[in-house]
Scaffold this motif. Structure first.
Motif, short mmCIF file in Angstrom:
data_model
loop_
_atom_site.label_atom_id
_atom_site.label_comp_id
_atom_site.label_asym_id
_atom_site.label_seq_id
_atom_site.Cartn_x
_atom_site.Cartn_y
_atom_site.Cartn_z
N LEU A 1 24.72 -0.57 -8.40
CA LEU A 1 25.15 -1.88 -7.91
C LEU A 1 26.63 -2.12 -8.13
N ASN A 2 27.16 -1.66 -9.26
CA ASN A 2 28.59 -1.82 -9.48
C ASN A 2 29.42 -1.00 -8.50
N TRP A 3 28.92 0.18 -8.13
CA TRP A 3 29.64 0.98 -7.14
C TRP A 3 29.63 0.28 -5.78
N LEU A 4 28.47 -0.23 -5.36
CA LEU A 4 28.40 -0.91 -4.08
C LEU A 4 29.37 -2.08 -4.01
N ALA A 5 29.49 -2.82 -5.10
CA ALA A 5 30.32 -4.03 -5.10
C ALA A 5 31.79 -3.75 -4.77
N LEU A 6 32.24 -2.51 -4.95
CA LEU A 6 33.64 -2.16 -4.70
C LEU A 6 33.91 -1.72 -3.27
N GLN A 7 32.87 -1.48 -2.49
CA GLN A 7 33.06 -0.88 -1.17
C GLN A 7 33.33 -1.95 -0.10
N ARG A 8 34.14 -1.58 0.89
CA ARG A 8 34.45 -2.43 2.02
C ARG A 8 34.31 -1.61 3.30
N LYS A 9 33.75 -2.23 4.31
CA LYS A 9 33.53 -1.55 5.59
C LYS A 9 34.85 -1.10 6.19
N GLY A 10 34.87 0.14 6.67
CA GLY A 10 36.06 0.66 7.33
C GLY A 10 37.12 1.16 6.39
N GLN A 11 36.89 1.09 5.09
CA GLN A 11 37.85 1.57 4.10
C GLN A 11 37.30 2.79 3.37
N ALA A 12 38.19 3.58 2.82
CA ALA A 12 37.77 4.77 2.08
C ALA A 12 36.94 4.36 0.87
N ALA A 13 36.00 5.21 0.51
CA ALA A 13 35.13 4.94 -0.63
C ALA A 13 35.96 4.80 -1.91
N VAL A 14 35.55 3.86 -2.75
CA VAL A 14 36.17 3.65 -4.07
C VAL A 14 35.20 4.19 -5.11
N TRP A 15 35.69 5.07 -5.98
CA TRP A 15 34.82 5.72 -6.96
C TRP A 15 35.05 5.24 -8.38
N GLN A 16 36.21 4.74 -8.68
CA GLN A 16 36.53 4.32 -10.04
C GLN A 16 36.05 2.89 -10.28
N ILE A 17 35.17 2.73 -11.26
CA ILE A 17 34.65 1.41 -11.63
C ILE A 17 35.31 1.02 -12.95
#
Length: 358
Positions: free
Chosen positions: A326-342
């Motif tokens: 859930l913490n990983w999902l919260a960082l993601q935005r449509k159309g943007q590169a995946a964010v891996w660092q929490i």
């Protein structure tokens, strides 16, 4: 008994103000019905939305292989996260347990999830750049399938211990040619064994067939290293799924060797530690305070990132870890590169430790 109906663009939403709360779910969660855009049947779902007038993220939670929209074991944890964060939440039925032709990744089941998202967008203030999908086991299967079938929807997809190849999984559940319960479920859905004329249907219902379309979707695939031995989905399913979205795929022979030996191939890079996979407190209701403070340790054993996709194998079985998911999902935005660092993980609700099962 009061019932209200809302008609919009072919969808029907029904809510009963005095309807009893489903067992295991928060009292605030309500049942709705959504008219299928394919066969016009009314499909149930559970939902919750904040009172906020601002747009908020939407989390779509998926039930497991043998579950349905009433399954609280995972869904309650997804709902609690949304309540704590002020997100919208929906938990669709998508034709229920995977033992009928209409279920198990059928076109109807796929469209039911699309319809559920559309219903929330039409009736709630949803941030369309933050629509997330999460599932474990059979829900992991459907999460990966939806990533490939409808990549245009998702800002991020978190899939845990999912089946990526229906025909292969059927074969893995034969003992001396005799199908166990999961293999029989597949045969019930396909109308027989996934051979000859049914093989194409099995392929269509398999994430491996569609995941190449998900390369622009932030996709986090997780699998316990003991799954397939303690659990029903061999962890190679996660590795082969990753290969379909990876620009640098893993060698299939090394995947097979990894599964057979449970030893990471010597030429695969050792992973960095991830604090969200260790030190997770157990918080089950009724648990003693002493036991509740003992950490759950599921350290990462292998991890690889390629583009917007990541595969993580952890020291666990057939289960989901809610905090990293859930913490990983919260960082993601449509159309943007995946964010891996929490950097600043948010706490999960009291039910959200781990949950396994098909």
């Amino acid at each position: 008994m009061f019932r209200s109906f809302f008609f919009a663009f072919g969808f029907i939403l029904s809510a009963n103000a005095t309807e009893p709360v489903l067992k295991g779910w928060q009292p605030e969660v309500r049942r709705i019905e959504i008219q299928s855009s394919v066969d016009q049947s009314l499909q149930p779902a559970l939902t919750w939305s904040p009172a906020s007038k601002e747009t908020q993220p939407l989390l779509v939670g998926l039930h497991t292989w043998s579950g349905d929209y009433t399954q609280a074991s995972n869904g309650r944890s997804y709902a609690q996260w949304c309540m704590d964060r002020g997100w919208h939440f929906i938990y669709p039925h998508f034709r229920g347990p995977n033992r009928t032709p209409e279920s198990m990744g059928s076109d109807l089941a796929v469209q039911d999830i699309v319809d559920a998202v559309e219903q929330m967008k039409k009736t709630q203030r949803v941030d369309t750049n933050r629509i997330y999908l999460i599932g474990v086991s059979g829900g992991g299967h459907m999460a990966m399938l939806m990533a490939g079938r409808h990549p245009e929807i998702w800002a991020g997809v978190s899939a845990w211990c999912g089946i990526s190849d229906i025909a292969a999984w059927h074969n893995e559940h034969l003992t001396d040619g005799t199908p166990d319960n999961y293999a029989r479920n597949i045969e019930q859905a396909l109308g027989g064994r996934p051979t000859a004329e049914r093989l194409e249907d099995a392929r269509k219902r398999s994430p491996l067939t569609h995941l190449a379309q998900a390369r622009n979707v932030p996709l986090d695939i997780n699998h316990g290293i003991h799954d397939g031995r303690v659990g029903s989905v061999p962890f190679r399913h996660g590795l082969f799924a990753f290969n379909k979205v990876a620009t640098e795929p893993l060698a299939p022979t090394e995947i097979s060797a990894y599964y057979e030996s449970q030893q990471r191939p010597s030429n695969w890079t050792a992973p960095d530690a991830d604090a969200l996979y260790v030190g997770l407190p157990l918080k089950k209701p009724g648990m003693s305070a002493e036991l509740a403070h003992q950490p759950v340790s599921k350290p990462v054993l292998f991890r690889k990132v390629s583009g917007n996709a990541r595969i993580t194998l952890f020291d666990g079985g057939h289960e989901i870890l809610y905090a990293p998911a859930l913490n990983w999902l919260a960082l993601q935005r449509k159309g943007q590169a995946a964010v891996w660092q929490i950097s600043n993980p948010l706490p999960v609700g009291p039910e959200a430790d781990t949950q396994s099962g098909l």
